[in-house]
Design a protein around this motif. Sequence first.
Motif, short mmCIF file in Angstrom:
data_model
loop_
_atom_site.label_atom_id
_atom_site.label_comp_id
_atom_site.label_asym_id
_atom_site.label_seq_id
_atom_site.Cartn_x
_atom_site.Cartn_y
_atom_site.Cartn_z
N ALA A 63 0.82 -1.20 0.00
CA ALA A 63 0.00 0.00 0.00
C ALA A 63 0.86 1.26 0.00
CB ALA A 63 -0.93 -0.02 1.21
N ILE A 64 1.99 1.22 0.72
CA ILE A 64 2.90 2.37 0.73
C ILE A 64 3.48 2.58 -0.65
CG2 ILE A 64 5.03 3.27 1.71
CD1 ILE A 64 4.46 1.66 4.23
N ARG A 65 3.89 1.50 -1.30
CA ARG A 65 4.48 1.61 -2.64
C ARG A 65 3.46 2.15 -3.64
NH1 ARG A 65 5.73 -3.07 -2.80
NH2 ARG A 65 7.85 -2.93 -1.95
N ALA A 66 2.23 1.68 -3.55
CA ALA A 66 1.19 2.17 -4.46
C ALA A 66 0.91 3.65 -4.23
CB ALA A 66 -0.08 1.35 -4.28
N ALA A 67 0.91 4.09 -2.96
CA ALA A 67 0.66 5.49 -2.66
C ALA A 67 1.78 6.39 -3.19
CB ALA A 67 0.51 5.67 -1.15
N VAL A 68 3.01 5.92 -3.09
CA VAL A 68 4.14 6.70 -3.59
C VAL A 68 4.09 6.81 -5.11
CG1 VAL A 68 6.66 6.79 -3.74
CG2 VAL A 68 5.57 6.11 -1.61
N GLU A 69 3.76 5.71 -5.78
CA GLU A 69 3.62 5.76 -7.24
C GLU A 69 2.48 6.67 -7.66
OE1 GLU A 69 3.16 1.70 -8.33
OE2 GLU A 69 5.32 1.25 -8.27
N GLN A 70 1.39 6.66 -6.92
CA GLN A 70 0.27 7.53 -7.22
C GLN A 70 0.64 9.01 -7.07
OE1 GLN A 70 -3.25 6.48 -5.03
NE2 GLN A 70 -4.42 8.27 -5.72
N ALA A 71 1.62 9.29 -6.19
CA ALA A 71 2.07 10.67 -6.01
C ALA A 71 3.00 11.14 -7.12
CB ALA A 71 2.77 10.80 -4.66
N GLY A 72 3.32 10.28 -8.08
CA GLY A 72 4.13 10.68 -9.23
C GLY A 72 5.56 10.22 -9.21
N GLN A 191 6.62 16.18 -0.90
CA GLN A 191 5.64 15.68 -1.85
C GLN A 191 5.32 14.21 -1.58
OE1 GLN A 191 6.91 16.58 -5.89
NE2 GLN A 191 7.71 18.56 -5.27
N LEU A 192 6.34 13.45 -1.19
CA LEU A 192 6.11 12.04 -0.88
C LEU A 192 5.21 11.90 0.34
CD1 LEU A 192 8.81 9.30 -1.07
CD2 LEU A 192 7.29 9.35 0.89
N MET A 193 5.46 12.70 1.38
CA MET A 193 4.63 12.66 2.57
C MET A 193 3.20 13.08 2.26
SD MET A 193 6.42 11.62 5.23
CE MET A 193 5.55 12.27 6.64
N ALA A 194 3.05 14.11 1.41
CA ALA A 194 1.71 14.55 1.03
C ALA A 194 0.97 13.46 0.26
CB ALA A 194 1.81 15.82 0.20
N ARG A 197 -0.26 10.83 2.76
CA ARG A 197 -1.42 11.29 3.54
C ARG A 197 -2.69 11.24 2.70
NH1 ARG A 197 2.40 15.39 5.15
NH2 ARG A 197 3.14 14.98 7.28
N GLN A 198 -2.54 11.49 1.40
CA GLN A 198 -3.73 11.51 0.55
C GLN A 198 -4.22 10.10 0.23
OE1 GLN A 198 -3.08 13.65 -3.08
NE2 GLN A 198 -5.20 13.44 -3.79
N ALA A 199 -3.32 9.14 0.09
CA ALA A 199 -3.72 7.80 -0.35
C ALA A 199 -3.99 6.83 0.80
CB ALA A 199 -2.64 7.23 -1.27
N LEU A 200 -3.29 6.99 1.93
CA LEU A 200 -3.44 6.05 3.03
C LEU A 200 -4.55 6.51 3.98
CD1 LEU A 200 0.32 5.27 3.82
CD2 LEU A 200 -1.29 3.94 2.44
N PRO A 201 -5.02 5.61 4.84
CA PRO A 201 -6.09 5.98 5.78
C PRO A 201 -5.70 7.15 6.66
CG PRO A 201 -5.80 3.60 5.73
CD PRO A 201 -4.68 4.17 4.93
N ALA A 202 -6.70 7.94 7.03
CA ALA A 202 -6.47 9.13 7.84
C ALA A 202 -5.86 8.74 9.18
CB ALA A 202 -7.77 9.89 8.06
N GLY A 203 -4.83 9.48 9.59
CA GLY A 203 -4.18 9.24 10.87
C GLY A 203 -3.06 8.23 10.83
#
Length: 406
Positions: A63-72, A191-194, A197-203
């Motif tokens: 899930a972390i890898r997918a979120a990072v790829e989604q961030a560009g 940008q990676l942290m943003a 935060r956008q792709a993973l569950p809140a908190g």
Amino acid sequence: MRLFKGDKVYDFMAVRKYWITLSLVLTFGSIALLVFGKPKLGTDFVGGTEVELAFNRPVDAGAIRAAVEQAGFSTPTVIKVDDPKNPHRYMVRVHEVTTIAPQKQLEMERALCASGSDPQCTEARKPTEVKFSPGGDKISLRYREAPDLAFVKERISGVKQVALRPGDNNPSLQNAADNKVEIQLMSKGDQLMAGLRQALPAGAVPDAALRTEWIGPRAGAQLRDSAVKSMAITIVFIMAYVAFRFDLRFAPGCVVALIHDGVGTIGIMVLLGKEINLTTVAAALTIVGFSVNDTVVVYDRVRENLGKLRGASFVQLINVSTSEMLGRTILTACTTLFSLMGLFIWGTGDLKDFALALTIGVVLGMYSSIYVALPLTEWFEARFFSKLGSKKGPRAPSARNVAPAV
């Protein structure tokens, strides 16, 4: 064979061909892994951005890898960090860095009225100085008069692919005396942290990363070349020291043993899937120092026995000297290994890998002193130095003079 009363002399050299074969496989296999095995080179050598963070709740690495790829970001690497205090600790590495290309710098200078002609760029709005930070996450401006911060923010926000770091005081006036303005840009780490935060569950994502580092590809290549040069220079000086301190016949075996230990350690680290970075190079240099110390101690005993056992062959000299120093070698290595076990068991991250590399190197250093350095020294003595009629050494060894084991 007993040369001294109460002393056991073991025939180490009788099985040297098997250990030399193993050493050749280890050395050339390690070189093949480094060249063709695509080792995991750290950010120190290939460049990129590295962010280490501890999530507030369990998160899957996929899930972390997918979120990072989604961030560009392309081809991110997500590594789980073993830490009892932070069970959800990960290290995320991407190839992108926050450097600003020269063309983008020119575009930003035109937008900030530092160059070009624009009706909105009055003399009061033109900065006298523009500086971009090496990391590409900060711009420093100086003005003749009090700057218009709202105008500066509007102009820099209009530049494509440039994002301001969130905050009400950005841009900010750093020094009213010389009208210095500082603009904070979003780095690749921000940008990676943003994106997380956008792709993973809140908190789930913490407010700040534990560590953020970056290095450019050019600097990484320079560090890689410097690491190779440091290893080569170290080996050259050690060879000169051994040749001056003992005899030229001892230097080649010592150098080959050092190369065997350094290359073998890095090859095993690659085989285990560990990252190769500056920490690994530091461990390799430490191993070289440990190995040469152990080898020099055995060499010193061989040289001492040259005068005591004038009728013995060089093979017998090696067997006697190694048998006499075997207890010291084992005790020294075991004491070092006990210290490293603490770092390996309770250490985390780079410290754990550093301890692992040193552990491998200590074992190889103890082994190479007996079955790499000394057999090669004997081979050089038999093939080259004995033919030159050296007065310092004994006659060339023969198969009939090999001492049997007790």
